[in-house]
Design a protein around this motif. Structure first.
Motif, mmCIF file in Angstrom:
data_model
loop_
_atom_site.group_PDB
_atom_site.id
_atom_site.type_symbol
_atom_site.label_atom_id
_atom_site.label_comp_id
_atom_site.label_asym_id
_atom_site.label_seq_id
_atom_site.Cartn_x
_atom_site.Cartn_y
_atom_site.Cartn_z
ATOM 1 N N TYR A 178 -44.646 26.569 -14.199
ATOM 2 C CA TYR A 178 -44.456 27.949 -13.741
ATOM 3 C C TYR A 178 -45.725 28.418 -13.042
ATOM 4 C CZ TYR A 178 -40.744 28.255 -17.323
ATOM 5 O OH TYR A 178 -39.626 28.061 -18.096
ATOM 6 N N GLN A 210 -47.668 32.223 -12.536
ATOM 7 C CA GLN A 210 -47.642 33.585 -13.040
ATOM 8 C C GLN A 210 -48.502 34.458 -12.155
ATOM 9 O OE1 GLN A 210 -49.126 34.065 -17.030
ATOM 10 N NE2 GLN A 210 -48.512 36.201 -17.161
ATOM 11 N N GLY A 223 -47.251 41.420 -11.835
ATOM 12 C CA GLY A 223 -46.101 42.160 -11.344
ATOM 13 C C GLY A 223 -44.887 41.317 -11.012
ATOM 14 N N LEU A 224 -45.033 39.996 -11.087
ATOM 15 C CA LEU A 224 -43.909 39.098 -10.768
ATOM 16 C C LEU A 224 -43.449 38.285 -11.962
ATOM 17 C CD1 LEU A 224 -45.023 37.732 -7.275
ATOM 18 C CD2 LEU A 224 -43.410 39.585 -7.762
ATOM 19 N N GLY A 225 -44.186 38.330 -13.057
ATOM 20 C CA GLY A 225 -43.801 37.554 -14.226
ATOM 21 C C GLY A 225 -44.029 36.069 -14.000
ATOM 22 N N LEU A 226 -43.237 35.254 -14.691
ATOM 23 C CA LEU A 226 -43.323 33.798 -14.542
ATOM 24 C C LEU A 226 -42.175 33.338 -13.654
ATOM 25 C CD1 LEU A 226 -44.830 34.313 -17.348
ATOM 26 C CD2 LEU A 226 -44.276 31.931 -17.813
ATOM 27 N N LEU A 280 -40.369 29.815 -12.059
ATOM 28 C CA LEU A 280 -40.271 28.373 -12.264
ATOM 29 C C LEU A 280 -40.437 27.633 -10.940
ATOM 30 C CD1 LEU A 280 -39.613 26.089 -14.300
ATOM 31 C CD2 LEU A 280 -37.205 26.401 -13.676
ATOM 32 N N MET A 325 -52.085 31.726 -11.505
ATOM 33 C CA MET A 325 -52.168 31.093 -12.809
ATOM 34 C C MET A 325 -50.967 30.156 -12.924
ATOM 35 S SD MET A 325 -53.426 30.670 -15.878
ATOM 36 C CE MET A 325 -54.468 32.046 -16.370
ATOM 37 N N LEU A 336 -48.791 27.687 -15.395
ATOM 38 C CA LEU A 336 -48.480 27.407 -16.794
ATOM 39 C C LEU A 336 -47.517 26.234 -16.891
ATOM 40 C CD1 LEU A 336 -47.913 31.016 -18.172
ATOM 41 C CD2 LEU A 336 -49.938 29.607 -18.419
ATOM 42 N N GLY A 364 -48.689 25.577 -22.453
ATOM 43 C CA GLY A 364 -50.091 25.226 -22.399
ATOM 44 C C GLY A 364 -50.935 26.469 -22.149
ATOM 45 N N PRO A 365 -52.262 26.318 -22.131
ATOM 46 C CA PRO A 365 -53.160 27.470 -21.981
ATOM 47 C C PRO A 365 -53.242 28.016 -20.559
ATOM 48 C CG PRO A 365 -54.426 25.462 -22.165
ATOM 49 C CD PRO A 365 -53.008 25.080 -22.404
ATOM 50 N N ARG A 414 -56.089 28.537 -14.083
ATOM 51 C CA ARG A 414 -56.310 29.566 -13.051
ATOM 52 C C ARG A 414 -56.825 28.863 -11.808
ATOM 53 N NH1 ARG A 414 -54.771 34.517 -12.078
ATOM 54 N NH2 ARG A 414 -55.322 35.213 -14.165
#
Lengths: 112, 116
Positions: free
Chosen positions: A35, A37, A40-43, A45, A88, A90, A104-105, A108
């Protein structure tokens, strides 16, 4: 406990570089996900894989590719990084159809 | 296509008080899962609670509970006795079921702050 690790927490790359983001999970999960991130857009895929050497496009696959040669490892590849890929990233994994996803963490990535 | 809407970008709660985070979704499926995920400032996303659509009983996990209204397509998260460690971004997510490769659709998230 399930552990999902990502190769870097922070990464800075230049425009046009080829970028590899690595994700490893230690619980023999079949499914793995990438994903991005953004505020304002969330995650959203990018790609997912439900078996070794299998991959499916997510909602925003353009500019990305993936590789899954081994069950525990899922790589995200930016063939030619661009500034709009600063985000970011993920990685997540899950076991079967009823399991939740484990994350996972995050990495960035900054593309300059 | 399924969509998940979290209309409030931010909320604040006093420590020890109760707060409810809202989520609505749109789907034509009858069998699905709903989730609330928490992402603390350290960025590791963790599962807070899950609800299967076929279950009428609302899920609870310690101080966290949901109000699942299937007909209204509403899935809110209630946090009781709020603690400083609850401060995080919370995401509501939907997944069609069954299917091993069915993907999650996330809302845009809500940032919860907890006032001491």
């Amino acid at each position: 406990d399930v552990k999902v690790t990502q190769s870097s927490r922070y990464l800075v790359k230049r425009t046009g570089e080829k970028v590899f983001l690595e994700c490893v999970q230690d619980m023999d999960h079949e499914n793995m996900f990438w994903y991005r991130q953004d505020p304002g857009l969330g995650l959203r895929l990018i790609y997912f894989s439900y078996d070794v050497k299998m991959k499916e496009k997510g909602d925003i696959p353009e500019g990305y590719s993936v590789s899954r040669e081994k069950k525990e490892r899922f790589s995200l590849i930016l063939e030619s990084a661009s500034t709009n890929q600063t985000s970011m990233y993920l990685c997540a994994s899950s076991f079967g159809g009823r399991s939740e996803q484990y994350f996972g963490p995050g990495t960035r990535l900054t593309v300059t | 296509a399924q969509t998940v809407t979290q209309s409030q970008p931010e909320m604040s709660v006093q420590e020890a008080e109760t707060v409810t985070l809202s989520c609505t979704y749109d789907t034509s499926e009858s069998d699905y899962y709903l989730f609330w995920y928490k992402q603390p400032p350290s960025r590791q996303m963790i599962l807070v609670i899950r609800q299967e659509a076929y279950k009428q009983q609302n899920a609870t996990e310690n101080r966290f509970s949901v109000n699942f209204q299937k007909a209204a397509k509403s899935f809110s998260l209630k946090i009781s006795d709020s603690q400083l460690g609850d401060a995080a971004m919370y995401f509501c997510a939907y997944r069609r079921a069954p299917g091993a490769n069915s993907k999650l659709t996330f809302g845009k998230g809500i940032t919860l702050s907890v006032r001491p």
